[in-house]
Design a protein around this motif. Sequence first.
Motif, PDB file in Angstrom:
ATOM      1  N   ARG A  49       0.871  -1.203  -0.011  1.00  0.00           N
ATOM      2  CA  ARG A  49      -0.173   0.016   0.079  1.00  0.00           C
ATOM      3  C   ARG A  49       0.789   1.414  -0.160  1.00  0.00           C
ATOM      4  O   ARG A  49       0.435   2.218  -0.130  1.00  0.00           O
ATOM      5  CB  ARG A  49      -0.728  -0.016   1.290  1.00  0.00           C
ATOM      6  N   ARG A  50       2.151   1.344   0.344  1.00  0.00           N
ATOM      7  CA  ARG A  50       2.714   2.486   0.502  1.00  0.00           C
ATOM      8  C   ARG A  50       3.074   3.028  -0.795  1.00  0.00           C
ATOM      9  O   ARG A  50       3.179   2.512  -1.910  1.00  0.00           O
ATOM     10  CB  ARG A  50       4.253   2.127   1.140  1.00  0.00           C
ATOM     11  N   LYS A  51       3.176   4.334  -0.684  1.00  0.00           N
ATOM     12  CA  LYS A  51       3.441   5.290  -2.026  1.00  0.00           C
ATOM     13  C   LYS A  51       4.929   5.592  -2.132  1.00  0.00           C
ATOM     14  O   LYS A  51       5.342   5.784  -3.421  1.00  0.00           O
ATOM     15  CB  LYS A  51       2.506   6.594  -1.898  1.00  0.00           C
ATOM     16  N   GLU A  52       5.580   5.883  -1.257  1.00  0.00           N
ATOM     17  CA  GLU A  52       6.975   6.228  -1.253  1.00  0.00           C
ATOM     18  C   GLU A  52       7.995   5.125  -1.603  1.00  0.00           C
ATOM     19  O   GLU A  52       7.730   3.997  -1.284  1.00  0.00           O
ATOM     20  CB  GLU A  52       7.550   6.875   0.043  1.00  0.00           C
ATOM     21  N   SER A  53       8.879   5.156  -2.510  1.00  0.00           N
ATOM     22  CA  SER A  53       9.848   4.250  -3.135  1.00  0.00           C
ATOM     23  C   SER A  53      11.101   4.141  -2.288  1.00  0.00           C
ATOM     24  O   SER A  53      11.292   4.793  -1.314  1.00  0.00           O
ATOM     25  CB  SER A  53      10.211   4.191  -4.440  1.00  0.00           C
ATOM     26  N   LYS A  54      11.370   2.642  -2.149  1.00  0.00           N
ATOM     27  CA  LYS A  54      12.532   2.540  -1.509  1.00  0.00           C
ATOM     28  C   LYS A  54      13.208   1.693  -2.506  1.00  0.00           C
ATOM     29  O   LYS A  54      12.926   1.081  -3.481  1.00  0.00           O
ATOM     30  CB  LYS A  54      12.308   1.247  -0.297  1.00  0.00           C
ATOM     31  N   ASP A  55      14.762   1.541  -2.284  1.00  0.00           N
ATOM     32  CA  ASP A  55      15.774   0.772  -2.978  1.00  0.00           C
ATOM     33  C   ASP A  55      15.327  -0.445  -3.359  1.00  0.00           C
ATOM     34  O   ASP A  55      15.544  -0.759  -4.698  1.00  0.00           O
ATOM     35  CB  ASP A  55      17.100   0.849  -2.238  1.00  0.00           C
ATOM     36  N   ARG A  56      14.763  -1.325  -2.603  1.00  0.00           N
ATOM     37  CA  ARG A  56      14.216  -2.627  -2.791  1.00  0.00           C
ATOM     38  C   ARG A  56      13.148  -2.774  -3.936  1.00  0.00           C
ATOM     39  O   ARG A  56      13.190  -3.742  -4.484  1.00  0.00           O
ATOM     40  CB  ARG A  56      13.958  -3.248  -1.499  1.00  0.00           C
ATOM     41  N   ASP A  57      12.550  -1.597  -4.023  1.00  0.00           N
ATOM     42  CA  ASP A  57      11.349  -1.729  -5.192  1.00  0.00           C
ATOM     43  C   ASP A  57      12.077  -1.775  -6.705  1.00  0.00           C
ATOM     44  O   ASP A  57      11.395  -2.283  -7.368  1.00  0.00           O
ATOM     45  CB  ASP A  57      10.705  -0.293  -5.137  1.00  0.00           C
ATOM     46  N   PHE A  58      13.410  -1.557  -6.616  1.00  0.00           N
ATOM     47  CA  PHE A  58      13.908  -1.439  -8.125  1.00  0.00           C
ATOM     48  C   PHE A  58      15.003  -2.640  -8.256  1.00  0.00           C
ATOM     49  O   PHE A  58      15.608  -2.745  -9.481  1.00  0.00           O
ATOM     50  CB  PHE A  58      14.793  -0.057  -8.241  1.00  0.00           C
ATOM     51  N   ARG A  59      14.857  -3.528  -7.527  1.00  0.00           N
ATOM     52  CA  ARG A  59      15.873  -4.653  -7.550  1.00  0.00           C
ATOM     53  C   ARG A  59      15.291  -6.047  -8.070  1.00  0.00           C
ATOM     54  O   ARG A  59      13.954  -5.997  -8.249  1.00  0.00           O
ATOM     55  CB  ARG A  59      16.359  -5.207  -6.250  1.00  0.00           C
ATOM     56  N   ILE A  60      15.942  -6.328  -9.349  1.00  0.00           N
ATOM     57  CA  ILE A  60      15.491  -7.376 -10.181  1.00  0.00           C
ATOM     58  C   ILE A  60      16.464  -8.594  -9.808  1.00  0.00           C
ATOM     59  O   ILE A  60      17.591  -8.414  -9.310  1.00  0.00           O
ATOM     60  CB  ILE A  60      15.400  -7.246 -11.640  1.00  0.00           C
ATOM     61  N   TYR A  61      15.852  -9.810  -9.650  1.00  0.00           N
ATOM     62  CA  TYR A  61      16.542 -11.203  -9.579  1.00  0.00           C
ATOM     63  C   TYR A  61      16.263 -12.025 -10.847  1.00  0.00           C
ATOM     64  O   TYR A  61      15.277 -11.898 -11.632  1.00  0.00           O
ATOM     65  CB  TYR A  61      16.054 -11.788  -8.491  1.00  0.00           C
ATOM     66  N   PRO A  62      16.876 -12.932 -11.122  1.00  0.00           N
ATOM     67  CA  PRO A  62      16.641 -14.038 -12.026  1.00  0.00           C
ATOM     68  C   PRO A  62      15.231 -14.690 -12.013  1.00  0.00           C
ATOM     69  O   PRO A  62      14.783 -15.086 -10.756  1.00  0.00           O
ATOM     70  CB  PRO A  62      17.680 -15.004 -11.815  1.00  0.00           C
ATOM     71  N   GLY A  63      14.493 -14.654 -12.959  1.00  0.00           N
ATOM     72  CA  GLY A  63      13.196 -15.054 -13.046  1.00  0.00           C
ATOM     73  C   GLY A  63      12.230 -13.938 -13.037  1.00  0.00           C
ATOM     74  O   GLY A  63      10.952 -14.191 -13.293  1.00  0.00           O
ATOM     75  N   MET A  64      12.687 -12.676 -12.652  1.00  0.00           N
ATOM     76  CA  MET A  64      11.744 -11.587 -12.650  1.00  0.00           C
ATOM     77  C   MET A  64      11.582 -10.967 -14.087  1.00  0.00           C
ATOM     78  O   MET A  64      12.750 -11.181 -14.734  1.00  0.00           O
ATOM     79  CB  MET A  64      12.224 -10.426 -11.745  1.00  0.00           C
TER      80      MET A  64
END
Length: 325
Positions: A139-154
């Motif tokens: 539900r949060r609106k403010e972004s965090k660094d982890r929101d931009f991380r990709i990993y194999p399979g994504m």
Amino acid sequence: SVTGGLRVGCRDRRCNLPTMCYSAMIVADLLKLERHYGAQVDDAFYAQTVERRWWDGLAKMPKALDDALLDRGGPAADWIGKLRKRRADDLTQELFTQKRRVADAERALQVKETKKAREDVRIGTDKMGKIQVALDDLRRKESKDRDFRIYPGMHTSVIVSKGGKRIIRPMRYQCRPAGKPASYDRRYPGTYNARRDNLEGFWKGQFGYTHAVMVATRFYENVEGADGKNQILEFTPRDHEPMLIACLWSHWTDPKGQEPELFSFAAITDEPEPEVAAAGHDRTVINLKPEHLDAWLNPNPADLAALYAIFDDKRHPYYEHRKAA
């Protein structure tokens, strides 16, 4: 790495050695990608990809990309809205289930002390905390660094060429080469990276034919620390310029028609930059110069030497590193 006799390009998770570029922090702002790189977002392709997640739970994207699609509007945003509502409903129901479990166990403990009741309280309380974090995150609106991380399979955005025009599409970060069985995902889980020294071997069906670029701001590596334990390092270009990571992609279809089609890609890695080697890792992604973007995206399979020349003329920003949070 050598897996099943094939140098695939990434160290396999079954090996005892560190994994190459297993994660990156991507540029998720589609409008910025459009403007900065003169590319057009394939909205229909994004909608199709997100719809697949609704039906089979696949095609997961980083939260920042979902947010960007919501801001953009259109069919993809509609699907993401439905996905988030379903996820919130599922989490809310599970939270209620765990609250009831804890309450029942606490009442049982008032009557008689048992190991099962104590465990129900402990496990249920732990799950409630994790569920609440997931709900808040959703539900949060403010972004965090982890929101931009990709990993194999994504799935994430890559720039490709279609009819000579730059197009932005989502693809899975773990390439399944066309013509290979779907079991390759399990047999060769390291196919999210492609080694430069094996492009004319394992990757000969893609190198010189289907090229892409992933725009990222940081990349992450597993390295062995001084204590012999694994640690994750975050590498960031000192100039803070977005990296244009050279990639190969493939359009996979099931000859039996039983599996859905898949668009997927792998990041190409080369010998390590000196500072990356000093930090304990032996590969580095290839960071293309912007002036080579069109030549890379529109390759001539009869002139592979020109593609290697692009690699040799890659950018060499100093990659600062720190332990990842």
